[in-house]
Design a protein around this motif. Sequence first.
Motif, PDB file in Angstrom:
ATOM      1  N   ARG A 188       0.836  -1.211   0.000  1.00 16.38           N
ATOM      2  CA  ARG A 188       0.000   0.000   0.000  1.00 16.38           C
ATOM      3  C   ARG A 188       0.867   1.256   0.000  1.00 16.38           C
ATOM      4  O   ARG A 188       0.564   2.232  -0.691  1.00 16.38           O
ATOM      5  CB  ARG A 188      -0.949  -0.011   1.198  1.00 16.38           C
ATOM      6  CG  ARG A 188      -2.101  -0.987   1.051  1.00 16.38           C
ATOM      7  CD  ARG A 188      -3.168  -0.783   2.122  1.00 16.38           C
ATOM      8  NE  ARG A 188      -2.708  -1.163   3.452  1.00 16.38           N
ATOM      9  CZ  ARG A 188      -2.825  -2.380   3.961  1.00 16.38           C
ATOM     10  NH1 ARG A 188      -3.392  -3.352   3.246  1.00 16.38           N
ATOM     11  NH2 ARG A 188      -2.403  -2.647   5.187  1.00 16.38           N
ATOM     12  N   ALA A 189       1.954   1.234   0.756  1.00 15.77           N
ATOM     13  CA  ALA A 189       2.857   2.388   0.766  1.00 15.77           C
ATOM     14  C   ALA A 189       3.484   2.597  -0.606  1.00 15.77           C
ATOM     15  O   ALA A 189       3.707   3.746  -1.039  1.00 15.77           O
ATOM     16  CB  ALA A 189       3.939   2.189   1.820  1.00 15.77           C
ATOM     17  N   LEU A 190       3.746   1.512  -1.321  1.00 17.13           N
ATOM     18  CA  LEU A 190       4.379   1.612  -2.642  1.00 17.13           C
ATOM     19  C   LEU A 190       3.434   2.144  -3.714  1.00 17.13           C
ATOM     20  O   LEU A 190       3.876   2.443  -4.824  1.00 17.13           O
ATOM     21  CB  LEU A 190       4.931   0.248  -3.062  1.00 17.13           C
ATOM     22  CG  LEU A 190       6.121  -0.257  -2.231  1.00 17.13           C
ATOM     23  CD1 LEU A 190       6.543  -1.644  -2.692  1.00 17.13           C
ATOM     24  CD2 LEU A 190       7.296   0.714  -2.316  1.00 17.13           C
ATOM     25  N   LEU A 191       2.160   2.285  -3.402  1.00 20.42           N
ATOM     26  CA  LEU A 191       1.243   2.939  -4.344  1.00 20.42           C
ATOM     27  C   LEU A 191       1.617   4.400  -4.565  1.00 20.42           C
ATOM     28  O   LEU A 191       1.171   5.014  -5.539  1.00 20.42           O
ATOM     29  CB  LEU A 191      -0.197   2.862  -3.824  1.00 20.42           C
ATOM     30  CG  LEU A 191      -0.827   1.468  -3.757  1.00 20.42           C
ATOM     31  CD1 LEU A 191      -2.196   1.546  -3.080  1.00 20.42           C
ATOM     32  CD2 LEU A 191      -0.962   0.855  -5.145  1.00 20.42           C
ATOM     33  N   GLU A 192       2.451   4.948  -3.677  1.00 21.68           N
ATOM     34  CA  GLU A 192       2.901   6.343  -3.799  1.00 21.68           C
ATOM     35  C   GLU A 192       4.375   6.426  -4.201  1.00 21.68           C
ATOM     36  O   GLU A 192       4.987   7.491  -4.103  1.00 21.68           O
ATOM     37  CB  GLU A 192       2.676   7.080  -2.480  1.00 21.68           C
ATOM     38  CG  GLU A 192       1.213   7.111  -2.057  1.00 21.68           C
ATOM     39  CD  GLU A 192       1.009   7.834  -0.737  1.00 21.68           C
ATOM     40  OE1 GLU A 192       1.987   8.431  -0.220  1.00 21.68           O
ATOM     41  OE2 GLU A 192      -0.125   7.813  -0.222  1.00 21.68           O
ATOM     42  N   ASP A 193       4.941   5.324  -4.664  1.00 20.60           N
ATOM     43  CA  ASP A 193       6.347   5.313  -5.059  1.00 20.60           C
ATOM     44  C   ASP A 193       6.587   6.218  -6.265  1.00 20.60           C
ATOM     45  O   ASP A 193       5.673   6.484  -7.065  1.00 20.60           O
ATOM     46  CB  ASP A 193       6.756   3.879  -5.416  1.00 20.60           C
ATOM     47  CG  ASP A 193       8.263   3.724  -5.528  1.00 20.60           C
ATOM     48  OD1 ASP A 193       8.911   3.536  -4.482  1.00 20.60           O
ATOM     49  OD2 ASP A 193       8.779   3.791  -6.660  1.00 20.60           O
ATOM     50  N   ASP A 194       7.814   6.677  -6.418  1.00 23.84           N
ATOM     51  CA  ASP A 194       8.160   7.560  -7.538  1.00 23.84           C
ATOM     52  C   ASP A 194       8.111   6.834  -8.887  1.00 23.84           C
ATOM     53  O   ASP A 194       7.887   7.469  -9.919  1.00 23.84           O
ATOM     54  CB  ASP A 194       9.560   8.155  -7.340  1.00 23.84           C
ATOM     55  CG  ASP A 194       9.603   9.165  -6.203  1.00 23.84           C
ATOM     56  OD1 ASP A 194       8.530   9.675  -5.819  1.00 23.84           O
ATOM     57  OD2 ASP A 194      10.716   9.425  -5.699  1.00 23.84           O
ATOM     58  N   GLU A 195       8.328   5.509  -8.882  1.00 26.86           N
ATOM     59  CA  GLU A 195       8.400   4.765 -10.141  1.00 26.86           C
ATOM     60  C   GLU A 195       7.033   4.199 -10.516  1.00 26.86           C
ATOM     61  O   GLU A 195       6.443   3.441  -9.739  1.00 26.86           O
ATOM     62  CB  GLU A 195       9.410   3.628 -10.016  1.00 26.86           C
ATOM     63  CG  GLU A 195      10.824   4.072  -9.723  1.00 26.86           C
ATOM     64  CD  GLU A 195      11.779   2.899  -9.599  1.00 26.86           C
ATOM     65  OE1 GLU A 195      11.453   1.805 -10.110  1.00 26.86           O
ATOM     66  OE2 GLU A 195      12.845   3.068  -8.983  1.00 26.86           O
ATOM     67  N   PRO A 196       6.524   4.542 -11.709  1.00 31.62           N
ATOM     68  CA  PRO A 196       5.213   4.015 -12.096  1.00 31.62           C
ATOM     69  C   PRO A 196       5.163   2.494 -12.159  1.00 31.62           C
ATOM     70  O   PRO A 196       4.143   1.891 -11.839  1.00 31.62           O
ATOM     71  CB  PRO A 196       4.955   4.654 -13.466  1.00 31.62           C
ATOM     72  CG  PRO A 196       6.278   5.129 -13.949  1.00 31.62           C
ATOM     73  CD  PRO A 196       7.065   5.450 -12.726  1.00 31.62           C
ATOM     74  N   GLY A 197       6.275   1.867 -12.555  1.00 30.61           N
ATOM     75  CA  GLY A 197       6.294   0.411 -12.609  1.00 30.61           C
ATOM     76  C   GLY A 197       6.096  -0.214 -11.240  1.00 30.61           C
ATOM     77  O   GLY A 197       5.451  -1.264 -11.101  1.00 30.61           O
ATOM     78  N   VAL A 198       6.651   0.425 -10.215  1.00 30.89           N
ATOM     79  CA  VAL A 198       6.467  -0.061  -8.844  1.00 30.89           C
ATOM     80  C   VAL A 198       5.030   0.149  -8.402  1.00 30.89           C
ATOM     81  O   VAL A 198       4.425  -0.733  -7.772  1.00 30.89           O
ATOM     82  CB  VAL A 198       7.448   0.648  -7.885  1.00 30.89           C
ATOM     83  CG1 VAL A 198       7.133   0.320  -6.430  1.00 30.89           C
ATOM     84  CG2 VAL A 198       8.882   0.254  -8.218  1.00 30.89           C
ATOM     85  N   ARG A 199       4.453   1.301  -8.745  1.00 28.78           N
ATOM     86  CA  ARG A 199       3.052   1.563  -8.365  1.00 28.78           C
ATOM     87  C   ARG A 199       2.119   0.556  -9.030  1.00 28.78           C
ATOM     88  O   ARG A 199       1.166   0.062  -8.411  1.00 28.78           O
ATOM     89  CB  ARG A 199       2.659   2.993  -8.746  1.00 28.78           C
ATOM     90  CG  ARG A 199       3.527   4.062  -8.078  1.00 28.78           C
ATOM     91  CD  ARG A 199       2.887   5.431  -8.080  1.00 28.78           C
ATOM     92  NE  ARG A 199       2.618   5.991  -9.392  1.00 28.78           N
ATOM     93  CZ  ARG A 199       3.476   6.657 -10.138  1.00 28.78           C
ATOM     94  NH1 ARG A 199       4.740   6.822  -9.720  1.00 28.78           N
ATOM     95  NH2 ARG A 199       3.130   7.165 -11.318  1.00 28.78           N
ATOM     96  N   ILE A 200       2.382   0.238 -10.290  1.00 29.42           N
ATOM     97  CA  ILE A 200       1.571  -0.751 -11.004  1.00 29.42           C
ATOM     98  C   ILE A 200       1.678  -2.112 -10.324  1.00 29.42           C
ATOM     99  O   ILE A 200       0.671  -2.771 -10.042  1.00 29.42           O
ATOM    100  CB  ILE A 200       2.006  -0.851 -12.474  1.00 29.42           C
ATOM    101  CG1 ILE A 200       1.593   0.393 -13.242  1.00 29.42           C
ATOM    102  CG2 ILE A 200       1.427  -2.099 -13.140  1.00 29.42           C
ATOM    103  CD1 ILE A 200       2.201   0.501 -14.631  1.00 29.42           C
ATOM    104  N   ALA A 201       2.910  -2.546 -10.066  1.00 28.27           N
ATOM    105  CA  ALA A 201       3.118  -3.866  -9.475  1.00 28.27           C
ATOM    106  C   ALA A 201       2.523  -3.948  -8.072  1.00 28.27           C
ATOM    107  O   ALA A 201       2.001  -4.997  -7.667  1.00 28.27           O
ATOM    108  CB  ALA A 201       4.609  -4.196  -9.447  1.00 28.27           C
TER     109      ALA A 201
END
Length: 349
Positions: A188-201
């Motif tokens: 859930r925290a990674l939904l705000e990550d800088d990398e779109p690929g991380v947010r998607i995953a």
Amino acid sequence: MTTFSGQRWDGPLARAAIEDVDWASLTHAYGAADDVPDRIAALRSPDRSTRDQAYAALYGSVFHQGTRYAASPFAARALISLAADTATPQRHRVLTLLASLAIGYDDACLPGGFDPARLRREVAEAAALDPADARREMEEWVAEAPSEDIRRNRAYHLEVFDFAFERDCLRWALESYDAVRTGTAVYRALLEDDEPGVRIAAAYLLAWFPEDAERSVPALVEVLRTEAHGHVVATAAVAVLLLGGDAALTAWAERGMSDTGEPVAWAAAFVLACLGGGSARAEAVAVLQAHIAQDADGPEDDGPVPDDDETAAPDDEAAVSVPYLGGDLAGLAMAALELLGVDGGDAYA
């Protein structure tokens, strides 16, 4: 006791996920799992080829052709810490491996979502069944074959069937699922990550844990409200659907079909079709059929990659696409149309 050779990431829990595990006593597809710590360490290497080799080795051992093993849940706990560390290269690949460890191949879960309660029941039923009783049931099944050809086929299945191993595989699958589930706060925290690929995953990974829907759905709905990247939005929308839906999702989908971005319009139509269509049924059908037709007119698919390499080294372009069903959005569109009783094949005419 195996040590985490050389490369480390910060935090005692992360180190304990490796160093406090007796890997040599665990197994994967090729025997003792004492090679897993070095494979996981290699995922932090600055060298791409080293990481590629490590991913291929991990997919081939702790997730061999979809099967989880005794070492798999322990690998999952270490991978969660890697995903949480921004110093880890290509964290979307870590998250993708975690999704595989949690549910296997997602084609069996679409478009309805993952059912952990069913897996828990299957594990309990298998644990309660005596292997000798299971074999006797299969012997009766062979004896009841209506023809000699069918009997020979059933006899072959009996010959190769290993009830104890199948029972263990079910248990390892559940243990792996629960291990990956411990990281939902990280995802859930990674939904705000800088990398779109991380947010998607991260959105994709959250989609498979309905037992955490109460916390995950609001976070994903916030993505629908604030996210600018179309593939992140589409992935999050389908995740909310797979977690049981939300009133805000229906309202978003009705607006989303007019979006000029193709992944968003596709996701909106897919969501509405899976929810029954409602007053926007005809529009949703049209959007999905158009997507299928566009896919049919596109470049010819080379077909699936063999299991051992299927997800071992996803490229960075794949990291920023909608990941469900390996990115086969036309296939998902057809599945949604089937729910509405519409033949998606008409779009190919």
